[in-house]
Design a protein around this motif. Structure first.
Motif, PDB file in Angstrom:
ATOM      1  N   ASN A   1      48.516  66.656  73.296  1.00  0.00           N
ATOM      2  CA  ASN A   1      48.859  66.711  71.953  1.00  0.00           C
ATOM      3  C   ASN A   1      50.238  66.407  72.017  1.00  0.00           C
ATOM      4  O   ASN A   1      51.240  67.646  71.241  1.00  0.00           O
ATOM      5  CB  ASN A   1      49.154  68.625  71.667  1.00  0.00           C
ATOM      6  N   VAL A   2      50.554  65.248  71.674  1.00  0.00           N
ATOM      7  CA  VAL A   2      52.523  64.893  71.800  1.00  0.00           C
ATOM      8  C   VAL A   2      52.612  63.938  71.101  1.00  0.00           C
ATOM      9  O   VAL A   2      51.769  63.559  70.605  1.00  0.00           O
ATOM     10  CB  VAL A   2      52.789  64.578  73.127  1.00  0.00           C
ATOM     11  N   CYS A   3      53.747  63.987  69.893  1.00  0.00           N
ATOM     12  CA  CYS A   3      53.525  62.829  69.630  1.00  0.00           C
ATOM     13  C   CYS A   3      55.106  62.219  69.279  1.00  0.00           C
ATOM     14  O   CYS A   3      56.166  63.329  70.750  1.00  0.00           O
ATOM     15  CB  CYS A   3      54.120  62.929  68.024  1.00  0.00           C
ATOM     16  N   PRO A   4      55.780  61.005  69.363  1.00  0.00           N
ATOM     17  CA  PRO A   4      57.377  61.406  68.475  1.00  0.00           C
ATOM     18  C   PRO A   4      58.203  62.044  68.779  1.00  0.00           C
ATOM     19  O   PRO A   4      60.002  62.180  69.154  1.00  0.00           O
ATOM     20  CB  PRO A   4      57.991  59.371  68.816  1.00  0.00           C
ATOM     21  N   ILE A   5      58.041  63.008  67.941  1.00  0.00           N
ATOM     22  CA  ILE A   5      58.596  64.802  67.407  1.00  0.00           C
ATOM     23  C   ILE A   5      59.150  65.571  68.627  1.00  0.00           C
ATOM     24  O   ILE A   5      60.117  65.364  68.936  1.00  0.00           O
ATOM     25  CB  ILE A   5      58.249  64.215  65.960  1.00  0.00           C
ATOM     26  N   CYS A   6      57.746  65.547  69.100  1.00  0.00           N
ATOM     27  CA  CYS A   6      57.880  66.705  69.990  1.00  0.00           C
ATOM     28  C   CYS A   6      58.048  65.990  70.846  1.00  0.00           C
ATOM     29  O   CYS A   6      59.047  67.226  72.173  1.00  0.00           O
ATOM     30  CB  CYS A   6      56.768  67.440  69.714  1.00  0.00           C
ATOM     31  N   LEU A   7      57.958  64.742  71.682  1.00  0.00           N
ATOM     32  CA  LEU A   7      59.474  64.466  72.445  1.00  0.00           C
ATOM     33  C   LEU A   7      60.835  64.410  72.618  1.00  0.00           C
ATOM     34  O   LEU A   7      60.851  64.187  73.443  1.00  0.00           O
ATOM     35  CB  LEU A   7      58.050  62.910  73.264  1.00  0.00           C
TER      36      LEU A   7
ATOM     37  N   SER B   1      48.955  73.242  63.538  1.00  0.00           N
ATOM     38  CA  SER B   1      49.619  72.621  63.792  1.00  0.00           C
ATOM     39  C   SER B   1      51.332  72.622  64.634  1.00  0.00           C
ATOM     40  O   SER B   1      51.465  74.059  64.408  1.00  0.00           O
ATOM     41  CB  SER B   1      49.991  71.190  62.975  1.00  0.00           C
ATOM     42  N   LYS B   2      51.615  72.297  65.556  1.00  0.00           N
ATOM     43  CA  LYS B   2      53.013  71.981  65.745  1.00  0.00           C
ATOM     44  C   LYS B   2      54.515  72.940  64.451  1.00  0.00           C
ATOM     45  O   LYS B   2      53.820  72.963  63.163  1.00  0.00           O
ATOM     46  CB  LYS B   2      53.448  71.595  66.928  1.00  0.00           C
ATOM     47  N   ALA B   3      55.120  73.509  65.113  1.00  0.00           N
ATOM     48  CA  ALA B   3      56.062  73.361  64.182  1.00  0.00           C
ATOM     49  C   ALA B   3      56.908  72.755  63.111  1.00  0.00           C
ATOM     50  O   ALA B   3      57.399  72.671  61.867  1.00  0.00           O
ATOM     51  CB  ALA B   3      57.750  74.284  64.978  1.00  0.00           C
ATOM     52  N   PHE B   4      57.171  71.258  63.849  1.00  0.00           N
ATOM     53  CA  PHE B   4      57.865  70.197  63.089  1.00  0.00           C
ATOM     54  C   PHE B   4      57.412  69.323  63.051  1.00  0.00           C
ATOM     55  O   PHE B   4      57.959  67.564  63.417  1.00  0.00           O
ATOM     56  CB  PHE B   4      59.503  70.307  63.875  1.00  0.00           C
ATOM     57  N   CYS B   5      55.630  69.363  63.887  1.00  0.00           N
ATOM     58  CA  CYS B   5      55.126  67.681  63.868  1.00  0.00           C
ATOM     59  C   CYS B   5      53.010  68.523  63.336  1.00  0.00           C
ATOM     60  O   CYS B   5      53.441  69.538  63.675  1.00  0.00           O
ATOM     61  CB  CYS B   5      55.119  67.133  64.812  1.00  0.00           C
ATOM     62  N   GLY B   6      52.845  66.600  63.745  1.00  0.00           N
ATOM     63  CA  GLY B   6      51.299  66.814  63.632  1.00  0.00           C
ATOM     64  C   GLY B   6      50.533  67.099  64.463  1.00  0.00           C
ATOM     65  O   GLY B   6      49.216  67.760  64.404  1.00  0.00           O
ATOM     66  N   CYS B   7      50.944  67.671  65.375  1.00  0.00           N
ATOM     67  CA  CYS B   7      50.425  67.674  66.829  1.00  0.00           C
ATOM     68  C   CYS B   7      50.130  69.266  67.141  1.00  0.00           C
ATOM     69  O   CYS B   7      49.848  69.759  66.131  1.00  0.00           O
ATOM     70  CB  CYS B   7      51.269  67.448  67.584  1.00  0.00           C
ATOM     71  N   SER B   8      48.317  69.039  67.457  1.00  0.00           N
ATOM     72  CA  SER B   8      47.865  69.980  67.035  1.00  0.00           C
ATOM     73  C   SER B   8      48.160  71.184  68.702  1.00  0.00           C
ATOM     74  O   SER B   8      48.861  70.594  68.837  1.00  0.00           O
ATOM     75  CB  SER B   8      46.270  69.610  67.692  1.00  0.00           C
TER      76      SER B   8
END
Ligand code: ADP
Ligand code: ZN
Ligand code: MG
Length: 485
Positions: free
Chosen positions: A38-44, A21-28
Motif C-alpha cells: 500500500n505505497v506510492c511515491p507520496i507516502c514514501l 485512503s491515506k491522509a495525503f495520497c490515494g493509497c489504500s
C-alpha cells in the motif's frame, strides 16, 4: 495507594481514522495487505512529489471535536515532526503543532461510586502514522511501511484524572464516541486505538504538579489501568525513599506487569517541528461546520435517553445497552422481531454479555443472530416453551448455531399447556406424596414448592408453570375444604 499522595494523569490517545485512503495520497489503508504494497511515491516521501489532503480526515476530526465539546478552529495548519527512524522513510511525520483542528473541550465520565467527573480536552489534531518494524520473524528486523501516511487523530487530555479508574473511564468514553461516530473502530488490541499515559504524583493539597513520566505500549484497557497503578505506586515509593522523579518514557511489559524505561536511543526523538511547506492551511467555515454538525449520528447520551423512553427500559438497562454501539444495534435488531422489550433487554444484558465477556468475543462474531434471539423470546411469550427451557435452549443455539424453533422440535421441548394433561400429572403427584399433602393441610403451605418441583421434574421442565400453579392450588384448596366441611 498511600493516602498522603495524589496521582495526576493526562492521556494522549491516537485513533486511527476509518478512511479508505491515506491522509495525503490515494493509497489504500486496508489492513492485512501484503507488506509494503500500500505505497506510492507520496507516502514514501520521494523527492518532488506533493501531498494532497484527504478531506475526510478533517471531517472526522471535526466530528470528534463536536462530540467532545471542543472549539473547532477556523484555521489550522500542518507541521513536520522530524526524526530519523527506520519505520519512517520520509524522515518526518506530517502533524499539527501550533494550530490544531480542535481546541479546548471536555467529556463527562461516570465513576463506580456513581459520581460524574468532567475531564478537559486540551486539543485534537491530526497526524499521519509511521510504518511498522517487525522483530519476531527470525530475521534481524523487517520493515512494513503500509501504515505510513494512514491518518490518525490525536486527542490530548488535560491532566485532570486522579486515578487509574478515571483514566479507564475516560478512555472507554473516547472509544464509545469514536465508535458511535464511525470514525475509528476503537480496537486497542489491534492498535487502532492507542494510548500514552502521563503520570505524576504529588502530596495531597499541593498546588504544583510533580514531574511526569510517560508510559507507552499498553494494548488493552486493563493494561492501561494496570500500568498507571504500577507507575503511581513506584513514584510514591521513590519519593518516600527520598529520591526524585526524573522525566522518562517507559514501555509497559504486559507479561511482567511492569514498566521499563525505553532504551535511550529510542527515546532520543528530539522532534524538530517546522511548518509543512507543501500544504495550505485548512479553513473550516461556519457552513462546513454546521453541515457536519447536522449529519452527526445519534450519540450515546441521546441514544440512551431515546431507548429508555421508547422501549420503557430502566435507566440502568439503557445505560448498559448503549455502552457499545454494536450492542445497542444488536438489541434494536432483537426488538425488531419481538415486542417484549424488557425481556429482550434482560437476555442481552445477562446471557449475551456474559458469553461475550467470558469468551472475549466481539458481538459481531456472536453466533446467535439478533433475529434468532427475538424468535426465542417470542416462543416464551406465546407459550410454546417455558422460560426455563429457553435458558436451556440458548446455550445450544450458541454452540450448534441452530434456530430455537428447530431445537424445540429436535429435542421435543414443547411446553405442555394442555390443562387435562397437566391435571393428570398433578393428581398423580398428590397421590404419591401423601405425607407432604398432610403437611400442607396442616398449614405448612411451604410444601407447595415441593409439588411444583416434582411436577417439573416429571415433565423435564416442560409443564407450563402458570397452569401447574393454578391447578395445584385448585386441587389443594379442594382437599382443604373437604376436610373442614
Ligand atoms: P509534553 O510536551 O511532554 O508532550 P504536554 O504538556 O504536551 O507534555 O502534555 C502531554 C500530556 O501530559 C497531556 O495529556 C497532559 O495533560 C499531561 N501532563 C502534563 N503535565 C502533567 C503532569 N505533571 N502529570 C501528569 N500528566 C501531565
Ligand atoms: Zn501513498
Ligand atoms: Mg505533547
Amino acid at each position: 495507594m498511600n493516602d498522603k499522595y495524589e496521582a495526576v494523569i493526562g492521556l494522549e490517545v491516537h485513533a486511527q481514522l476509518l478512511t479508505e485512503s491515506k491522509a495525503f495520497c490515494g493509497c489504500s489503508t486496508k489492513f492485512g495487505n501484503a507488506p509494503n504494497s500500500n505505497v506510492c511515491p507520496i507516502c514514501l516521501g520521494h523527492p518532488g512529489v506533493l501531498p494532497v489532503l484527504n478531506k475526510k480526515v478533517i471531517e472526522y476530526t471535526i466530528k470528534m471535536g463536536l462530540a467532545t465539546n471542543c472549539t473547532i478552529n477556523q484555521r489550522s495548519t500542518f507541521a513536520r515532526k522530524n526524526y530519523f527512524y527506520p519505520d519512517l522513510p520520509k524522515g518526518y511525520q506530517i502533524s499539527q503543532y501550533e494550530e490544531p483542528i480542535c481546541g479546548k473541550g471536555h467529556i463527562t465520565v461516570n465513576l463506580s461510586d456513581s459520581t460524574e467527573k468532567r475531564i478537559g480536552i486540551t486539543r485534537i489534531h491530526m497526524e499521519e502514522d509511521a510504518g511498522k518494524l517487525i522483530h519476531d520473524q527470525g530475521f534481524e528486523t523487517l520493515v512494513d511501511v503500509n501504515r505510513c501516511g494512514v491518518p490518525l487523530m490525536e486527542i490530548v487530555s488535560e491532566p485532570d484524572m486522579r486515578s487509574a479508574e478515571e483514566a479507564y473511564q475516560y478512555l472507554s468514553k473516547i472509544k464509545q464516541l469514536v465508535q458511535y461516530l464511525e470514525i475509528c473502530d476503537g480496537n486497542m488490541e489491534e492498535g487502532s486505538l492507542r494510548c500514552d499515559a502521563n503520570v505524576s504524583v504529588r502530596l495531597k493539597g499541593a498546588k504544583e504538579f510533580g514531574i511526569k513520566r510517560e508510559i507507552k505500549n499498553m494494548n488493552s484497557f486493563r493494561n492501561v489501568e494496570r500500568a498507571i497503578n504500577f507507575e503511581i505506586e513506584r513514584q510514591i515509593e521513590i519519593i518516600e525513599d527520598g529520591g526524585t522523579i526524573t522525566q522518562q518514557t517507559l514501555l509497559w511489559d504486559a507479561d511482567l506487569n511492569e514498566a521499563f524505561p525505553m532504551r535511550s536511543k529510542e527515546e532520543a526523538h528530539d522532534y524538530k517541528y517546522f511548518p509543512e511547506p507543501d500544504l495550505l492551511p485548512v479553513i473550516v467555515d461556519e457552513k462546513w461546520k454546521t453541515e457536519i454538525e447536522r449529519y452527526l449520528p445519534e450519540l450515546p447520551e441521546n441514544r440512551k435517553n431515546r431507548m429508555s423512553v421508547t422501549y420503557k427500559l430502566p435507566k440502568y438497562d439503557a445505560e448498559l445497552l448503549t455502552q457499545s454501539k454494536p450492542i445497542a444495534d444488536y438489541y434494536e435488531k432483537v426488538i425488531s422481531v419481538t415486542d417484549d422489550y424488557k425481556t429482550a433487554s434482560n437476555w442481552v444484558m445477562t446471557d449475551i454479555l456474559k458469553v461475550l465477556n467470558e469468551g472475549k468475543i466481539d458481538i459481531k462474531d456472536f453466533p446467535v443472530a439478533a433475529e434468532d434471539l427475538g424468535e426465542l423470546i417470542n416462543l416464551i411469550s406465546d407459550g410454546t416453551i417455558s422460560g426455563k427451557i429457553a435458558k436451556e435452549i440458548f446455550p445450544v443455539m450458541v454452540v450448534e448455531k441452530k434456530k430455537a424453533s428447530v431445537i424445540v422440535k429436535e429435542k421435543n421441548l414443547l411446553q405442555i399447556s394442555d390443562a387435562g394433561e397437566i391435571e393428570k400429572i398433578v393428581n398423580q403427584t398428590l397421590e404419591k406424596s401423601t405425607s407432604e399433602v398432610e403437611m400442607y393441610l396442616d398449614g405448612k403451605e411451604k410444601v407447595f414448592g415441593f409439588f411444583v418441583g416434582q411436577i417439573m421434574k416429571q415433565t423435564q421442565g416442560k409443564a407450563n408453570p402458570k397452569l401447574v400453579n393454578e391447578l395445584l392450588r385448585e386441587k389443594l384448596e379442594a382437599l382443604k375444604n373437604k376436610i373442614t366441611k
